[in-house]
Motif scaffolding. Structure first.
Motif, PDB file in Angstrom:
ATOM      1  N   THR A  67       0.836  -1.195   0.000  1.00  0.00           N
ATOM      2  CA  THR A  67       0.000   0.000   0.000  1.00  0.00           C
ATOM      3  C   THR A  67       0.876   1.251   0.000  1.00  0.00           C
ATOM      4  OG1 THR A  67      -1.793  -1.111   1.177  1.00  0.00           O
ATOM      5  CG2 THR A  67      -1.746   1.275   1.297  1.00  0.00           C
ATOM      6  N   LYS A  68       0.455   2.282  -0.755  1.00  0.00           N
ATOM      7  CA  LYS A  68       1.167   3.556  -0.781  1.00  0.00           C
ATOM      8  C   LYS A  68       0.200   4.676  -0.437  1.00  0.00           C
ATOM      9  CE  LYS A  68       4.077   4.554  -4.010  1.00  0.00           C
ATOM     10  NZ  LYS A  68       4.684   4.813  -5.334  1.00  0.00           N
ATOM     11  N   GLU A  69       0.693   5.670   0.317  1.00  0.00           N
ATOM     12  CA  GLU A  69      -0.177   6.770   0.718  1.00  0.00           C
ATOM     13  C   GLU A  69      -0.438   7.745  -0.412  1.00  0.00           C
ATOM     14  OE1 GLU A  69       1.457   9.693   3.377  1.00  0.00           O
ATOM     15  OE2 GLU A  69       3.499   9.095   2.879  1.00  0.00           O
ATOM     16  N   ASN A  70       0.451   7.793  -1.413  1.00  0.00           N
ATOM     17  CA  ASN A  70       0.327   8.819  -2.445  1.00  0.00           C
ATOM     18  C   ASN A  70       0.465   8.241  -3.850  1.00  0.00           C
ATOM     19  OD1 ASN A  70       2.987   8.144  -2.183  1.00  0.00           O
ATOM     20  ND2 ASN A  70       3.771  10.228  -2.148  1.00  0.00           N
ATOM     21  N   ARG A  71      -0.027   7.018  -4.049  1.00  0.00           N
ATOM     22  CA  ARG A  71       0.028   6.446  -5.386  1.00  0.00           C
ATOM     23  C   ARG A  71      -0.893   7.247  -6.313  1.00  0.00           C
ATOM     24  NH1 ARG A  71       1.378   1.052  -5.983  1.00  0.00           N
ATOM     25  NH2 ARG A  71       0.369   0.617  -3.978  1.00  0.00           N
ATOM     26  N   ARG A  72      -0.379   7.656  -7.444  1.00  0.00           N
ATOM     27  CA  ARG A  72      -1.173   8.443  -8.382  1.00  0.00           C
ATOM     28  C   ARG A  72      -2.260   7.589  -9.028  1.00  0.00           C
ATOM     29  NH1 ARG A  72       3.951   9.290  -9.882  1.00  0.00           N
ATOM     30  NH2 ARG A  72       3.601   8.261 -11.898  1.00  0.00           N
TER      31      ARG A  72
END
Length: 355
Positions: free
Chosen positions: A277-282
Motif C-alpha cells: 500500500t502507498k499513501e500517495n500512489r497516483r
C-alpha cells in the motif's frame, strides 16, 4: 477557498532508544521526541532546520512550523520539502524566516524577492496518546513519509540536546552518536529509532475475512527496464520473443502484469496489503498489487484507512500549524475514526468552526 486534505493513518511501530536486537524502547517516546524537536527548531531560520549535511545527497527537508495542543498533547508538524520539479505548483518559503513565520510565494521564472527555498509543505498530525501519525495531503502539498521518518530520526540523533547523548570520534575522523542509560556506572549504548507503517483493515474484521475467501489470484504490475545493457531476469526476457508484444522502438521500459493463483489467509492478506500500500500512489499508476476475485480486481490501496478534511484556505496560501491543529482538534473524535474506501469529508473553517 475550500480545499480538501486527504488523511492517511500510520501506526507508530518504533519510537525511542533501543539496544541492539531489543524491541523495548528506553526513553524518548513520541511525546518527548517532538518536545525535543520543538525546542531545537524554536527561533531558528528555516534554512537551519535541516538535520543532516546538505552535501549528503539526501533530499533537503526543513521545519516550516510546529504546534502542540495543550489540551490534547497532539502535535501538528509542517515540514518543507525542497523541490524544483515542475510537477505541480512550486512555492517559496523565506530561508531566513523563523519557525512558524513568513509567508510563501508562488514560483515565477523572474522572481527577484527575498532568498527562498523552493518546494512544497508536508503536513503531519502526531497523536502520542494513540501512538499514531496522520499525513494530510492538500493539492498544494506533498506526502513523503519516508522522508518524514528520516527527518525526525536525524533531528534526535544529530541535532537535539539530550543529557544521555554520547558523541565519539573514530580513528578515521567520523562522528558516532549513541545514547546511554543515564546511570552513573552504566554505559549501555542505545540508538534512536523511529518507524511508522500505514494502518489497514484489521485481520480479524469481517471485511478482511470475506475478501480472503473470495480471492482466486494475486496480481502484480511492474514497470521493467529494457535498456541495451540487459540485466533482466531470464523469465522476463522471454516476453521479447512472443509475437505482437515486442516493445515500441526506442522504448526503455515496458509494463508487465503477473497473475498467480493464490488463496491467502486473512493474516497473509494483511501482510501483502501493508507491504504494497502507498499513501500517495497516483491515480492510474501502473505499478501496483491487487487481488482478483474472478469478476473484479481489488487494489491494495483500497484497504488503507483514510479520512478527509475540507479546509478554508487563507489568501496568504499558508496553513499554519496552529490553525490546522486547532481545526482538527475541533472535530478530533471524528478524525480519530478512519474509514475504508471513500471517506466522509468533514469541513472545518480556519477558526475551527465546523459545518
Amino acid at each position: 477557498m475550500i480545499i480538501t486534505g486527504h488523511m492517511n493513518y500510520f501506526e507508530v511501530n518504533k519510537c525511542g532508544l533501543y539496544r541492539q536486537n531489543s524491541l523495548t524502547p528506553k526513553g524518548i517516546d513520541l511525546a518527548e521526541t517532538f518536545n525535543l524537536i520543538t525546542k531545537w527548531v524554536h527561533g531558528k531560520p528555516l534554512a537551519n532546520t535541516l538535520p543532516w549535511n546538505p552535501q549528503s545527497g539526501l533530499a533537503r527537508c526543513y521545519c516550516k512550523d510546529i504546534y502542540t495542543s495543550e489540551e490534547t498533547g497532539d502535535i501538528l508538524l509542517v515540514l518543507w520539502k525542497s523541490d524544483t520539479s515542475s510537477n505541480g505548483s512550486i512555492l517559496g518559503a523565506p530561508e531566513d524566516a523563523k519557525t512558524g513565520e513568513g509567508n510563501v510565494v508562488e514560483y515565477t521564472g523572474d522572481y527577484k524577492g527575498k532568498k527562498v527555498i523552493w518546494g512544497r509543505p508536508m503536513y503531519y498530525w502526531i497523536i502520542p496518546s494513540k501512538k499514531m501519525v496522520v499525513s494530510i495531503k492538500f493539492e498544494h502539498s506533498v506526502c513523503d513519509t519516508q522522508l518524514f521518518q528520516e527527518w525526525v530520526a536525524a533531528c534526535i540523533s544529530n541535532r537535539v540536546d539530550h543529557p544521555n547523548k554520547k558523541r565519539e570520534y573514530t580513528k578515521s575522523g567520523q562522528t558516532r552518536i549513541s545514547f546511554t542509560d543515564g546511570t552513573v556506572n552504566g554505559d549501555f549504548r542505545f540508538r534512536y529509532q523511529f518507524d511508522v507503517s500505514l494502518k489497514t483493515e484489521d485481520t480479524a474484521s469481517a471485511t478482511m475475512t470475506a475478501l480472503a475467501s473470495s480471492i482466486t489470484h494475486i496480481i502484480k504490475r511492474e514497470t521493467i527496464s529494457i535498456v541495451p545493457s540487459d540485466e533482466r531476469a531470464q523469465w522476463v526476457r522471454l516476453f521479447d520473443n512472443i509475437p505482437f508484444i515486442k516493445p515500441a522502438a526506442n522504448a526503455k521500459t515496458r509494463q508487465i502484469e503477473v497473475k498467480v493463483e493464490a488463496k491467502p489467509t486473512p493474516a497473509e492478506l494483511k501482510q501483502i496489503i501493508e507491504s504494497y500500500t502507498k499513501e500517495n500512489r497516483r491515480a492510474g499508476q501502473w505499478d501496483n498489487v491487487g487481488f482478483s476475485t474472478g469478476d473484479q480486481i481489488i487494489w491494495v490501496d483500497r484497504y488503507r484507512l483514510r479520512n478527509s478534511i475540507a479546509y478554508d484556505m487563507p489568501k496568504e496560501q499558508v496553513i499554519t500549524a496552529v490553525d490546522l491543529g486547532e481545526a482538527i482538534n475541533s472535530r478530533r473524535n471524528n478524525f480519530l475514526k478512519p474509514r475504508l474506501g471513500n471517506s466522509q469529508i468533514v469541513t472545518v473553517a480556519k477558526t475551527g468552526t465546523t459545518t
